[in-house]
Each structure stands twice: as C-alpha cells, then as structure tokens.
Design an enzyme around this catalytic site. Structure first.
Site, mmCIF file in Angstrom:
data_model
loop_
_atom_site.group_PDB
_atom_site.id
_atom_site.type_symbol
_atom_site.label_atom_id
_atom_site.label_comp_id
_atom_site.label_asym_id
_atom_site.label_seq_id
_atom_site.Cartn_x
_atom_site.Cartn_y
_atom_site.Cartn_z
ATOM 1 N N ARG A 10 1.002 -1.277 0.092
ATOM 2 C CA ARG A 10 0.077 0.197 0.135
ATOM 3 C C ARG A 10 0.834 1.181 -0.010
ATOM 4 N NH1 ARG A 10 -3.321 1.563 4.088
ATOM 5 N NH2 ARG A 10 -1.997 0.820 5.636
ATOM 6 N N ASN A 20 7.445 1.182 1.586
ATOM 7 C CA ASN A 20 7.726 0.179 0.416
ATOM 8 C C ASN A 20 8.853 0.478 -0.470
ATOM 9 O OD1 ASN A 20 6.022 -2.053 1.541
ATOM 10 N ND2 ASN A 20 4.339 -0.756 1.191
ATOM 11 N N ARG A 72 -4.726 -2.341 -7.255
ATOM 12 C CA ARG A 72 -5.714 -3.058 -6.295
ATOM 13 C C ARG A 72 -6.754 -1.675 -6.121
ATOM 14 N NH1 ARG A 72 -1.802 -3.579 -0.992
ATOM 15 N NH2 ARG A 72 -3.862 -3.770 0.187
ATOM 16 N N GLN A 106 5.677 -10.923 1.916
ATOM 17 C CA GLN A 106 5.713 -9.408 2.411
ATOM 18 C C GLN A 106 6.911 -8.934 2.307
ATOM 19 O OE1 GLN A 106 2.668 -9.178 3.418
ATOM 20 N NE2 GLN A 106 2.140 -10.409 5.509
ATOM 21 N N ARG A 157 15.613 -24.319 35.126
ATOM 22 C CA ARG A 157 15.621 -23.301 33.940
ATOM 23 C C ARG A 157 16.704 -24.022 32.912
ATOM 24 N NH1 ARG A 157 15.000 -17.981 32.946
ATOM 25 N NH2 ARG A 157 14.086 -17.502 34.964
#
Length: 382
Positions: A10, A20, A72, A106, A157
């Site tokens: 976007r 981006n 888009r 992504q 632990r």
C-alpha cells in the site's frame, strides 16, 4: 500449473510513509523481495499489488522480467482492509486456475532470499501439505498473565543448547493453492506445514526502529555473503546529475548552474577512503571547471570527444591501471548510456531518461538530479 508470487504494498503506511519504496540498504524496500523472486526459477510471475502511483513508477522503472503491477482497488487498500481481501480480489480479477500455486510475500521482510523461496516451494511440491507458512525458532521464555510459565519450568531453567524453543511466525511468506484460498478465504488452510527460516529473519519492518535493526542484519547476514565489488574510480555527469539540468542566465547573459553541497561532501568522503574521482561532461564551461576545482576531483574532461565518454573513461582506466569493472558512474541521459552499460557499478537520478532507467543492474536513486542523488549513490558505494 504456474507459481504466482504476490506482493501487496500500500502507499498509505502511517508509521513510515511510503516505506515500501524507501531506500533500504541502498535499494527501495520492495525491490529486495522482487529481485529474490526474479532469481527463483520455481516462480513464474511476480505480482506487485499497489494503489500508489509512486510505488508503481519505482517498480516499472526497473528491468524486471517476471514482475507486473496490479492496481488494487481503493476499498482493499484502506487501513481496515485485510491482506486476504486483496489476494481474493486479484485471484478473481486474473481468473487464476484452481491448481496454480499462490505465494503471498511480505515486502516488510527484506531479508528473505531466493534460497528460502526455492526450498519452501520444493517442500510444497512434494504434496505433503495443503499450505505452508514461514517461522523462526525463538529461544525466549514466555509467561501467561496468571504468572505461570508457558514454555519452560522455571524451577529447572534449561540452558539454551538444551532448549528446543518455540516456533514463531515471522510473516515472510505463505504458500497455498488458489483452490484452497478461494474455499477458505484464508492464506492458510488444511494440513499446514512449516518452513523454518534463520533466526535473524524474525523481525518485520513496522516501526522506524525495526528499519535500523534490519539494515544492520541485512549487512551482516545477507550482503556480507555477496562478492564485494572493488571501486577504484568514481565518475559522474554534470547536467541533470550534479545539477537539476536547468540552465540559468543572468541579465548580462552569463550562464549559471546550481550545485548541491551534499554532493560535494560525498566527493570528500570518497577521497578520504582513497577512491579517485572525476567529472565527464559533453559541455565545456568555466563553471564546471571551477566546481571541479572546488571538489578537488582527480580528472575533469569537458567537451565532445571521439569515442564519447566511454573512450575517455578507458583512457583514465589505462592511466590508473584498473578495469572498467572497478568504475562507478552516475549519469542521466542517452549520451551516458554507453558508459553506464560498460562500468562495474552504475546509477542514475530518479528523474533520469527512461531508457537510462531500463539499463540492466542500474541503481535508480530516490533523489533527482541536483537534489543530492550523487551523494546518495556515494553513500551506497561506501
């Protein structure tokens, strides 16, 4: 049956505006995944789905072979729209066959390399899973809100080498069939498999601090593996590169040019690390001569010469005892193309001539000519 890699980007990012296409380690963020996918033989098409003119221009200005831009809808580009909504929008628009493999990628995970896509698609091709997601192994200890430990016994632990950790989704990419996505409306469905990625790929870019962390990780784990290009000579054009390409005249008819001081500092930085510098221009003016003296360049060539800029550069290389592979050059117009195509590292301003931008492997700066594009390229080199 085809494999489609789908990258939704976007233009309306709030935390990091236009993140981006913001330069990440010298390249627009989205380009890292695109180029890794372009090099992946298992991927047939790369679709960048965006609502932004600026993002589209950056992507289409590159010389990609598999990559296309899909515009888009505004409805599926708003803050409340899901990634699944734009995936489904494109699948219906393109009328993809149900057996096609659809890989959601992504852009905010730039450390994903070609080998990761290849390995995951190979696993998926065996047919053992309906869909696959990427994870990293996390060795942190987690607790519930009621004060109980979630993944270890605090009374005993474990040491890290004896602790298997937990698998954490890193959001890098997801693989599924078109048929499954249409039936479930989700990126994942059915029998889900996991492709485990290196621990350093755990972080996604969401906030400004993530940017700083991931650039350092990129340099350490990804860029360090690439063959280092030795640069011995830096050359640049003048009009449209060191300047904005404008020609200014005083009332007396004197020609003026506007230079950027940040570009000047870049030349100093090159000089400090021992890289020779030069200016090559087809014009012949006293202004450029004065600017070259100010910048303390090692070589200045003005005016048209037989063989053009490439012949001049070959002469300089012969003087220095180096090859064209050791030359970095930034230019903006068709008279720069021959030289750009020949040198080892090449770049152009954001507003360069379109044919220049189409040269394979050229670095397209985010800044325009005269607006610090030369300094941006120098920073990339250094």
């Amino acid at each position: 049956m085809k494999t489609i890699a789908f990258i939704p980007v976007r233009g309306g990012s709030k935390s990091i505006p236009l993140k981006n296409i913001k330069p990440f380690c010298g390249k627009p963020l989205v380009c890292w995944n695109i180029e890794a996918l372009e090099d992946c033989p298992e991927v047939d098409e790369v679709i960048v789905a965006t609502d932004s003119d600026k993002i589209e221009r950056v992507v289409t200005s590159q010389s990609y072979k598999k990559t296309k831009v899909y515009r888009r809808s505004a409805e599926n580009a708003c803050d409340t729209a899901s990634t699944e909504s734009v995936m489904l929008e494109y699948i219906h628009y393109a009328q993809l066959p149900s057996d096609d493999i659809f890989m959601l990628v992504q852009a905010t995970s730039p450390l994903t390399e070609t080998v990761h896509f290849t390995e995951a698609l190979t696993v998926y091709g065996k047919g053992e899973y309906d869909s696959i997601l990427t994870c990293v192994r996390n060795y942190r200890f987690f607790w519930n809100e009621d004060g109980t430990s979630m993944n270890y016994d605090y009374r005993n632990r474990p040491r890290r080498q004896n602790f298997s950790g937990m698998l954490m989704e890193n959001g890098a990419f997801y693989i599924n069939k078109v048929r499954n996505i249409l039936e479930s409306g989700n990126r994942l469905s059915g029998h889900i498999g996991i492709y485990e990625m290196p621990e350093y790929t755990a972080t996604e870019i969401d906030e400004p601090d993530d940017w700083v962390v991931l650039e350092n990780l990129m340099r350490k784990h990804v860029l360090s593996k690439r063959k280092e290009v030795k640069i011995s000579l830096f050359l640049c054009d003048v009009d449209g590169t060191l300047t904005d390409g404008g020609m200014y005249y005083s009332e007396n008819g004197d020609e003026l040019k506007k230079f950027n001081t940040r570009d000047g500092m870049g030349f100093q930085l090159l000089r400090e690390v021992g890289i020779k510098t030069g200016i090559i221009t087809s014009e012949n003016t006293k202004i450029v001569e004065n600017r070259a003296k100010k910048l303390k360049v090692d070589f200045l060539y003005q005016g048209k010469r037989d063989g053009g800029k490439l012949a001049v550069t070959k002469d300089i290389c012969e003087q220095l005892g180096i090859t064209l592979d050791e030359v970095a050059y930034i230019g903006d117009d068709i008279n720069c193309m021959e030289l750009l195509e020949a040198v080892g590292v090449k770049a152009c301003p954001a507003d360069a001539y379109e044919e220049v931008k189409a040269i394979p492997d050229i670095h397209i700066m985010t800044r325009k000519g005269g607006d610090g594009c030369v300094r941006e390229f120098i920073n990339h080199i250094l």
